[in-house]
Design a protein around this motif. Sequence first.
Motif, PDB file in Angstrom:
ATOM      1  N   GLY C 129      -1.143  -2.751   4.171  1.00  0.00           N
ATOM      2  CA  GLY C 129      -1.190  -2.818   2.865  1.00  0.00           C
ATOM      3  C   GLY C 129      -0.997  -0.653   2.675  1.00  0.00           C
ATOM      4  N   ASP C 130      -2.229  -0.253   1.771  1.00  0.00           N
ATOM      5  CA  ASP C 130      -1.856   0.546   0.425  1.00  0.00           C
ATOM      6  C   ASP C 130      -1.823   1.545   1.630  1.00  0.00           C
ATOM      7  OD1 ASP C 130      -1.903   2.649  -0.606  1.00  0.00           O
ATOM      8  OD2 ASP C 130      -3.788   1.860  -1.925  1.00  0.00           O
ATOM      9  N   ALA C 132      -2.069   4.871   1.408  1.00  0.00           N
ATOM     10  CA  ALA C 132      -3.222   5.675   0.801  1.00  0.00           C
ATOM     11  C   ALA C 132      -4.676   5.453   1.518  1.00  0.00           C
ATOM     12  CB  ALA C 132      -3.512   5.874  -0.980  1.00  0.00           C
ATOM     13  N   ASP C 136      -6.615   7.437   3.685  1.00  0.00           N
ATOM     14  CA  ASP C 136      -8.527   8.033   3.131  1.00  0.00           C
ATOM     15  C   ASP C 136      -9.212   7.544   4.845  1.00  0.00           C
ATOM     16  OD1 ASP C 136      -8.349   9.013   0.948  1.00  0.00           O
ATOM     17  OD2 ASP C 136      -8.243   6.878  -0.733  1.00  0.00           O
ATOM     18  N   LEU C 509       0.241  10.262  -6.809  1.00  0.00           N
ATOM     19  CA  LEU C 509      -0.769  10.418  -7.454  1.00  0.00           C
ATOM     20  C   LEU C 509      -1.178  10.305  -8.242  1.00  0.00           C
ATOM     21  CD1 LEU C 509      -2.957  10.718  -4.416  1.00  0.00           C
ATOM     22  CD2 LEU C 509      -2.337   9.211  -4.461  1.00  0.00           C
TER      23      LEU C 509
END
Lengths: 302, 267, 564
Positions: C129-130, C132, C136, C509
Amino acid sequence: MRMKVSKWKKTIILDIMLAPALILTLIFSYIPMAGLVMAFQNYKPALGMTGSQWIGLDHFEFLFSIPENIQLIWNTLIIAGMKMAANLIVPFIFALLLNEIRRIFFRRMVQTIVYMPHFLSWVLVGGILIDLLAQNGGLVNQTLTSVFGMKPIFFMGDGDWFRFVVVVSDVWKEFGFNTIVFLAALAGINPSLYEAAEADGAGRWQQTWAITMPSMLPITIVVGTLALGSILNGGFDQIFNLYNALVFDKGDIIDTFVYRYGIIGGKFSFSTAVGLFKSIVSLVLIVMAYRMAYKLANYRIF
Amino acid sequence: MYLPFIHILAVSFSGKAAASANLVKLWPIDFTLDAYVTTIANGNFLRSIWVTLQRTVIGTVFGMLVVVFAAYPLSKETSSFKRRNMYIWYFVFTMLFSGGLVPYYILLRNLDMLNTLWVLILPGAVSVWNMILLLNFFRGIPKEMEEASLIDGAGHIRTLIRVYLPISTPALATLSLFTLVGHWNSWFDGLLFMTNHENYPLATYLQTVIVQQDFSKVSVRPEDLENISQRTVKAAQIFIGMAPILLLYPFLQRFFVKGIVLGAVKE
Amino acid sequence: MAINIRSTLLALLSSLMLSSALTGCTGDSEDPPKEKDVEEESFYSAPFEDGKYTEPVTISTVFPVSSNMKFKNGENIEDNVHTRWAKETLGIDIEYLWTVSEQNNAYETKLRLMLTAGEKMPDIVAFRGDAALISDLIDTGQFTDAGVLFDKYASDIYKSAVAEDPTVWNPLMRDDKRMGLPILENAFNNDPVMYIREDWLRKLNLNAPTNMTELETVMDAFTHQDPDGNGENDTTGLSVGFKNDLNTWMSESGWIFGMYGAMPNQWNKTEDNQLVYGSVQPEMKPALLKMQEWMEKGYISSEAGLYDETKATEAFTAGKSGIIVGPYWMTGWPLPDLQRNVPDAKYRAYPLPAGPDGTIGRHGTSISSGAILINKDMKHKDAFFVYQNYLFDHWANPESTTFPHGFAKGYDYDIGPSGEIYQEAQSDKIPGGWVDAIRYSLTFDGAIIPNLAMNTLAKLAEGAEPANQYEKNLAKRIPEQLRAAKIVIDQKDTVMPEMFTGAPTKTQLARGDMLTRLEKEVLNKIIYGQASIDEFDTFVEKWKSTGGDQMTEEVNAWYQSVQK
């Protein structure tokens, strides 16, 4: 001196009664509020709350720097405001009507039925609404065209109609549930008041006007004031399931924006900042309502 | 106006193909109980009901106790209980401000509450909304009754239990219902704070039965697709989740009328 | 009082963060020598014999339990046929720190909470998935350079599978280090083909469309000539749903833009090796005009903008629409519903038609959807590779005979009294029902060699004899599915791949949502005829000046950085 001590003694029990609620609130509400500092940080998970960079009011500035966001705030206020009013008036009137029904069985049945939609999810309701309001073949538009000879209305694709749909569907879903508070208030009215009025020869309508309405006023003010707390919540679940790109300009609200915005990268500090902004607005409104109720009606809401 | 309801009921009893093509209107097509069977036969159903029953019963009783005991002192006039104003704003403030999910999660973890029943009960126990409503109902009680009780030598707790509670049944029933329905329906806390999906309450469990895959991200394999698009299951869940509350509701309604006691006590 | 609480909590928090930061640091300085020691001793970090650790080693992880994952025999994710298999076959104990139901992004949210709360990460984090979140997670510094381990421990088959498309490493690169392992998916899995009501075509004496003119003829006939013969004007030519996106995973419209050389909602590569955002290219205009025209003429539903991917399929499976475009697997779901609802209906898969100047274009399928991150402090880092190698060498490898019919007897297959094989289609003959046990695996689908499945299906569709057990299993798929797969492969040169696979850039973002909102609003209004086509140019101007140009620059900077 002695008086004071005895008074303290007399009321200390009241503090003790409050203690469990005070402590639970302290732990589960106040301690986590430390997280509000994130609103003023450029929060990076890897750095944590202590290590993240302080950016002051940047998030708030950003929120207001974009013209579309001002529109969002307006949309939210309009939708939430209309919902608030409708969700106060409709259940109030409905409770009064229900109260007039003498057959207890029938009354309970009505009450149960109207309260059922509260349990539906917006995902399901959203799907049904899209079909019901379709331009071609939707039940509502079919009725409008064949019975009233009107042109089909694009309910879900026209901003103004969309707001209308949002408010009406919300009332439909929740009014049965919201009625319950008013029914409780009605049940609490002293029957001897009605007896006295009847003895004075007052009719039903006069009784409603002179006894029922004033007795329900305090609870109505209270419920209304508490609803101000969510004046910047347009109802995320509902809007999220109903809206589409055609009604972004009039139907997009703060919460749907924060959701979309945060979903790339889980922006905790920005959503905290927006939450804080919403809280402050609500607080201001509630304090104002509290003051007004006290000044005008000499009534302390809480 | 209640056609949507009948529609959903009809969908819950319909065959998958007809339901997912949106052919079902107000009467089931290819009548079947499959949707109900799928939901109920799916592993942790009974267990999740047990979790929900526990949280609802304990949560409602506990929550109501806390709220009743808090609403009584707060219903006093400022003249007889000065600190009430301070307290009430202390509570109102928490209704509006919250620190968000992250610090909350850290707190619950540090208290070692994750994956326990308490995480579903304690954090939400103080409903300020209920508290304010109840204190307003309490205020409606004639002052003479309270004074009579206090002069008789009864303490505050006794007065609350003997005088206030019996005549507040409509209010108590209402708030209990709100609390109960709240516990019954809430699923988000179960999802995030139960670290083991076998401890999910019913509402959370129901959320997990429907396949909600983001097809753009995963390697869809046609052989897995049989379970997808369970619109019928979604519909059935509404009724499975709602049934117990609906059965309970007419029973609770009796208490809404009982407020007449007020007149009787007066004598 | 409030200040006190706050400072206490801050102290608490800081101690938490500090401790995790400290462990991170010590890990940093201690790790390299340790690894060297191990290397000198032996290849594996623990006694290893006959493909198995003699003393079981532990892999700790966290796991999303998806709702189509079923359990039987009272098993759960912590203890099941897969965990027992790992222990018995490989000597690996799998320990789950927590599991969560994969609903409403709960897995992602919990990972984020874990990350934010500074919790110690498990040995392995597998996440789809994501991008980002993956980035992180990498930034916590708790994970190790997986590339080095991969080079050392991965088996040849595993390595060659990853090497099928080297760009899968792109999102995981940090200063030339590969900080995670890509989770591989089936290539071409979501690439679209066109499904048409074959019985309608015959009834109206039409041929399947190969170009724009023919397509419009067919759609017009499907819309106006009452193909379902019920005497009512209640059919549409084409089912699309663009509530979410024009270029999307099912009931999609990306191919319409592809006919004009555009592909909205993704980053495309230009001839001079630059990345540009598809939705703002001039080629969009004629395609938007076409869609506007189709909506006006009733070829597509006037509700199409409110429909998501699934809702849009309803009209087709109800027998009220003639064409729908989506992946080959739609033949498994939802298209079979059509025959259940309209027994004499027949659909057939066809290649995407060509635009006015012969162009065909479609979106592609990313062959990597997520990553496996390996904790710095994991004691037996080789254990993950022992596990994953085995699955690549035996589960994914078509030549292997270790898993002839499925992962585990009594779960995803069973053998009848006279040797017949029961698989999913014979679910009722397997005691307790068919359960897809490979779904329990650490990386969700066992192991996948990206280009294998679809190409094999296409080969089988051409009539090739299945050469091994793997191919025999695939040959059992329904003919229409094989046909659709073949069309996908035949048209593979028309793919316009999404070129940007990195973590969201700074401007994305900050401004991404505003720009997407603007884009969707304008494109939808044009299609609906609520805005004139000229507003497209205004939109492009606005898009560029309010962050789009900056985004393009950042995306290209990223692209240059991974080109090296």
